[in-house]
Design a protein around this motif. Sequence first.
Motif, PDB file in Angstrom:
ATOM      1  N   GLU A  98      49.707  54.894  50.885  1.00 42.52           N
ATOM      2  CA  GLU A  98      48.779  55.129  51.988  1.00 42.52           C
ATOM      3  C   GLU A  98      47.606  55.988  51.534  1.00 42.52           C
ATOM      4  OE1 GLU A  98      46.850  55.399  55.651  1.00 42.52           O
ATOM      5  OE2 GLU A  98      48.288  53.953  54.824  1.00 42.52           O
ATOM      6  N   HIS A  99      47.882  57.000  50.708  1.00 38.54           N
ATOM      7  CA  HIS A  99      46.791  57.835  50.195  1.00 38.54           C
ATOM      8  C   HIS A  99      45.896  57.035  49.251  1.00 38.54           C
ATOM      9  CE1 HIS A  99      47.953  61.589  52.056  1.00 38.54           C
ATOM     10  NE2 HIS A  99      49.208  61.367  51.712  1.00 38.54           N
ATOM     11  N   ALA A 100      46.490  56.087  48.528  1.00 37.73           N
ATOM     12  CA  ALA A 100      45.689  55.222  47.670  1.00 37.73           C
ATOM     13  C   ALA A 100      44.790  54.316  48.506  1.00 37.73           C
ATOM     14  CB  ALA A 100      46.604  54.387  46.769  1.00 37.73           C
ATOM     15  N   ARG A 101      45.295  53.880  49.641  1.00 41.10           N
ATOM     16  CA  ARG A 101      44.480  53.032  50.518  1.00 41.10           C
ATOM     17  C   ARG A 101      43.282  53.808  51.068  1.00 41.10           C
ATOM     18  NH1 ARG A 101      43.574  51.992  55.667  1.00 41.10           N
ATOM     19  NH2 ARG A 101      44.923  53.691  56.346  1.00 41.10           N
ATOM     20  N   ARG A 102      43.473  55.090  51.340  1.00 37.42           N
ATOM     21  CA  ARG A 102      42.416  55.911  51.930  1.00 37.42           C
ATOM     22  C   ARG A 102      41.550  56.617  50.900  1.00 37.42           C
ATOM     23  NH1 ARG A 102      46.329  59.532  55.221  1.00 37.42           N
ATOM     24  NH2 ARG A 102      44.618  61.002  54.874  1.00 37.42           N
ATOM     25  N   GLY A 103      42.028  56.685  49.651  1.00 29.17           N
ATOM     26  CA  GLY A 103      41.282  57.431  48.640  1.00 29.17           C
ATOM     27  C   GLY A 103      41.346  58.925  48.884  1.00 29.17           C
ATOM     28  N   SER A 104      42.539  59.427  49.185  1.00 28.71           N
ATOM     29  CA  SER A 104      42.698  60.839  49.539  1.00 28.71           C
ATOM     30  C   SER A 104      42.479  61.768  48.343  1.00 28.71           C
ATOM     31  CB  SER A 104      44.104  61.092  50.094  1.00 28.71           C
ATOM     32  OG  SER A 104      44.356  60.297  51.226  1.00 28.71           O
ATOM     33  N   THR A 105      42.127  63.000  48.668  1.00 26.77           N
ATOM     34  CA  THR A 105      41.925  64.031  47.659  1.00 26.77           C
ATOM     35  C   THR A 105      42.715  65.279  48.038  1.00 26.77           C
ATOM     36  OG1 THR A 105      39.694  63.256  47.126  1.00 26.77           O
ATOM     37  CG2 THR A 105      40.218  65.512  46.533  1.00 26.77           C
ATOM     38  N   LEU A 106      43.315  65.916  47.044  1.00 24.66           N
ATOM     39  CA  LEU A 106      43.942  67.219  47.226  1.00 24.66           C
ATOM     40  C   LEU A 106      43.208  68.228  46.359  1.00 24.66           C
ATOM     41  CD1 LEU A 106      47.826  66.603  47.074  1.00 24.66           C
ATOM     42  CD2 LEU A 106      46.464  67.229  49.076  1.00 24.66           C
ATOM     43  N   VAL A 107      42.892  69.380  46.926  1.00 21.73           N
ATOM     44  CA  VAL A 107      42.315  70.478  46.165  1.00 21.73           C
ATOM     45  C   VAL A 107      43.296  71.634  46.229  1.00 21.73           C
ATOM     46  CG1 VAL A 107      40.389  72.072  45.896  1.00 21.73           C
ATOM     47  CG2 VAL A 107      39.965  69.742  46.718  1.00 21.73           C
ATOM     48  N   PHE A 108      43.933  71.927  45.088  1.00 18.34           N
ATOM     49  CA  PHE A 108      44.819  73.079  44.973  1.00 18.34           C
ATOM     50  C   PHE A 108      43.978  74.237  44.442  1.00 18.34           C
ATOM     51  CE2 PHE A 108      48.771  70.227  44.120  1.00 18.34           C
ATOM     52  CZ  PHE A 108      48.835  69.923  45.476  1.00 18.34           C
ATOM     53  N   ALA A 109      43.705  75.220  45.289  1.00 16.75           N
ATOM     54  CA  ALA A 109      42.778  76.282  44.907  1.00 16.75           C
ATOM     55  C   ALA A 109      43.388  77.651  45.165  1.00 16.75           C
ATOM     56  CB  ALA A 109      41.467  76.142  45.681  1.00 16.75           C
ATOM     57  N   GLY A 110      43.180  78.553  44.226  1.00 13.85           N
ATOM     58  CA  GLY A 110      43.679  79.906  44.415  1.00 13.85           C
ATOM     59  C   GLY A 110      43.853  80.631  43.105  1.00 13.85           C
ATOM     60  N   ASN A 111      44.710  81.631  43.124  1.00  9.55           N
ATOM     61  CA  ASN A 111      44.870  82.519  41.985  1.00  9.55           C
ATOM     62  C   ASN A 111      45.501  81.816  40.782  1.00  9.55           C
ATOM     63  OD1 ASN A 111      43.888  84.633  43.591  1.00  9.55           O
ATOM     64  ND2 ASN A 111      45.940  85.086  44.376  1.00  9.55           N
TER      65      ASN A 111
ATOM     66  N   LYS B 202      39.483  53.976  37.226  1.00 10.82           N
ATOM     67  CA  LYS B 202      40.465  52.959  37.599  1.00 10.82           C
ATOM     68  C   LYS B 202      41.900  53.461  37.636  1.00 10.82           C
ATOM     69  CE  LYS B 202      37.514  49.615  38.062  1.00 10.82           C
ATOM     70  NZ  LYS B 202      37.239  49.059  39.419  1.00 10.82           N
ATOM     71  N   VAL B 203      42.225  54.574  36.955  1.00 11.13           N
ATOM     72  CA  VAL B 203      43.603  55.057  36.946  1.00 11.13           C
ATOM     73  C   VAL B 203      44.033  55.383  38.376  1.00 11.13           C
ATOM     74  CG1 VAL B 203      42.967  57.486  36.589  1.00 11.13           C
ATOM     75  CG2 VAL B 203      45.173  56.642  35.775  1.00 11.13           C
ATOM     76  N   SER B 204      45.299  55.102  38.707  1.00  7.83           N
ATOM     77  CA  SER B 204      45.761  55.239  40.095  1.00  7.83           C
ATOM     78  C   SER B 204      45.575  56.649  40.628  1.00  7.83           C
ATOM     79  CB  SER B 204      47.242  54.859  40.193  1.00  7.83           C
ATOM     80  OG  SER B 204      47.458  53.531  39.787  1.00  7.83           O
ATOM     81  N   LEU B 205      45.881  57.656  39.800  1.00  7.31           N
ATOM     82  CA  LEU B 205      45.716  59.052  40.212  1.00  7.31           C
ATOM     83  C   LEU B 205      45.113  59.832  39.065  1.00  7.31           C
ATOM     84  CD1 LEU B 205      46.265  61.414  42.218  1.00  7.31           C
ATOM     85  CD2 LEU B 205      48.450  61.738  41.038  1.00  7.31           C
ATOM     86  N   LEU B 206      44.038  60.546  39.347  1.00  8.84           N
ATOM     87  CA  LEU B 206      43.422  61.428  38.359  1.00  8.84           C
ATOM     88  C   LEU B 206      43.647  62.872  38.787  1.00  8.84           C
ATOM     89  CD1 LEU B 206      41.637  61.881  35.838  1.00  8.84           C
ATOM     90  CD2 LEU B 206      39.640  61.795  37.356  1.00  8.84           C
TER      91      LEU B 206
ATOM     92  N   LEU C  28      37.755  54.362  46.258  1.00  6.88           N
ATOM     93  CA  LEU C  28      38.889  54.820  47.084  1.00  6.88           C
ATOM     94  C   LEU C  28      40.109  55.126  46.217  1.00  6.88           C
ATOM     95  CD1 LEU C  28      38.659  52.411  50.165  1.00  6.88           C
ATOM     96  CD2 LEU C  28      37.934  54.802  50.039  1.00  6.88           C
ATOM     97  N   MET C  29      39.907  55.878  45.146  1.00  2.00           N
ATOM     98  CA  MET C  29      40.984  56.235  44.233  1.00  2.00           C
ATOM     99  C   MET C  29      41.360  57.707  44.436  1.00  2.00           C
ATOM    100  SD  MET C  29      41.437  53.360  42.844  1.00  2.00           S
ATOM    101  CE  MET C  29      42.559  53.666  41.488  1.00  2.00           C
ATOM    102  N   PRO C  30      42.626  58.011  44.675  1.00  2.00           N
ATOM    103  CA  PRO C  30      43.060  59.386  44.930  1.00  2.00           C
ATOM    104  C   PRO C  30      42.806  60.317  43.737  1.00  2.00           C
ATOM    105  CG  PRO C  30      44.748  57.817  45.580  1.00  2.00           C
ATOM    106  CD  PRO C  30      43.737  57.052  44.797  1.00  2.00           C
ATOM    107  N   THR C  31      42.482  61.556  44.051  1.00  2.00           N
ATOM    108  CA  THR C  31      42.184  62.558  43.035  1.00  2.00           C
ATOM    109  C   THR C  31      42.817  63.881  43.439  1.00  2.00           C
ATOM    110  OG1 THR C  31      40.059  61.483  42.554  1.00  2.00           O
ATOM    111  CG2 THR C  31      40.351  63.740  41.760  1.00  2.00           C
ATOM    112  N   ILE C  32      43.356  64.596  42.451  1.00  2.00           N
ATOM    113  CA  ILE C  32      43.846  65.957  42.668  1.00  2.00           C
ATOM    114  C   ILE C  32      43.035  66.893  41.784  1.00  2.00           C
ATOM    115  CG2 ILE C  32      45.802  67.540  42.484  1.00  2.00           C
ATOM    116  CD1 ILE C  32      47.662  65.186  42.896  1.00  2.00           C
ATOM    117  N   VAL C  33      42.591  67.979  42.374  1.00  2.00           N
ATOM    118  CA  VAL C  33      41.777  68.963  41.669  1.00  2.00           C
ATOM    119  C   VAL C  33      42.473  70.317  41.764  1.00  2.00           C
ATOM    120  CG1 VAL C  33      39.634  70.289  41.827  1.00  2.00           C
ATOM    121  CG2 VAL C  33      39.570  67.801  41.939  1.00  2.00           C
ATOM    122  N   THR C  34      42.529  71.059  40.651  1.00  2.00           N
ATOM    123  CA  THR C  34      42.996  72.434  40.702  1.00  2.00           C
ATOM    124  C   THR C  34      41.844  73.342  40.305  1.00  2.00           C
ATOM    125  OG1 THR C  34      43.749  72.740  38.413  1.00  2.00           O
ATOM    126  CG2 THR C  34      45.249  71.598  39.932  1.00  2.00           C
ATOM    127  N   ALA C  35      41.741  74.467  40.979  1.00  2.00           N
ATOM    128  CA  ALA C  35      40.638  75.393  40.719  1.00  2.00           C
ATOM    129  C   ALA C  35      41.063  76.812  41.067  1.00  2.00           C
ATOM    130  CB  ALA C  35      39.403  75.003  41.532  1.00  2.00           C
TER     131      ALA C  35
END
Length: 270
Positions: free
Chosen positions: A120-133, A189-193, A222-229
């Motif tokens: 479902e997240h792949a269909r929507r192209g969702s993004t997660l941002v994990f941010a903090g210490n 093109k990779v399913s999750l970056l 519409l490719m899901p991405t996770i970012v840490t910062a």
Amino acid sequence: MDVSEPTAEQLQTRTANCKTHGDFESRAITLPTLGNKPGKPAKVIWSKCPACARETAEREATAKRTEQEQARQQRIEDRLNRAGIPKRFRECSFENYVADSDAKRHALSTAREFAENFPEHARRGSTLVFAGNVGTGKVHLAMSIAQHIIGQGHSAFFATAREIVLMLRARWDDRTAPSELEVLRMLTKVSLLVIDEIGIQFNTDAERDQLFGVIDGRYRELMPTIVTANLSRKALQQTIGERSYSRLREEGNWVPFDWEDFRGQKRIGR
């Protein structure tokens, strides 16, 4: 075991003996021989111990399952290698992430939901941002998600933002390296970056533009991405630029990791 030629009356069954399992009922098996002359008896063989046959079949089935499991593990290992997941993080899982506060439990449940509902997240192209210490388990949960979806047959790729910039620039110093366009297509093109440590190294407009190319490519496809910062919202926006930040924010979920550094503790995820 007696293998003498049976009489006509013995052609159905007879008692035989197995050194391991004792007496058993052996059945006659008639094998027609091509070119038999009239009146010449067909060849007859007697069935072997059924218990031995079952044990052999069980050993072969166990060996086959072991071989299949080893092959499956090798496929997963190959996928992890292709995904760029460092060996240090391959033991990361949702189960060994220590969630001993409401904030950590929220981060864990968000990550688990993302992994378990990845189609479902792949269909929507969702993004997660994990941010903090620093040292608060951001990469642990990101790797848990990546390994979960790899196990489900999806592809993933992990790299720091700096490594992505270097990949895109590799052709500058090595004419045999993949071109910037080829790298960009792979990252798109990779399913999750998973982009780790985003924002630390971006001191030039050229680097920001290259990162934008990756984020924008995944946004458009519409490719899901996770970012840490290790940055606040405002600092991240200023560092990567409004265009990249805007694309991360749309269909995105900001997950704060604002507790103290627990990397020095013994348990994984702490």
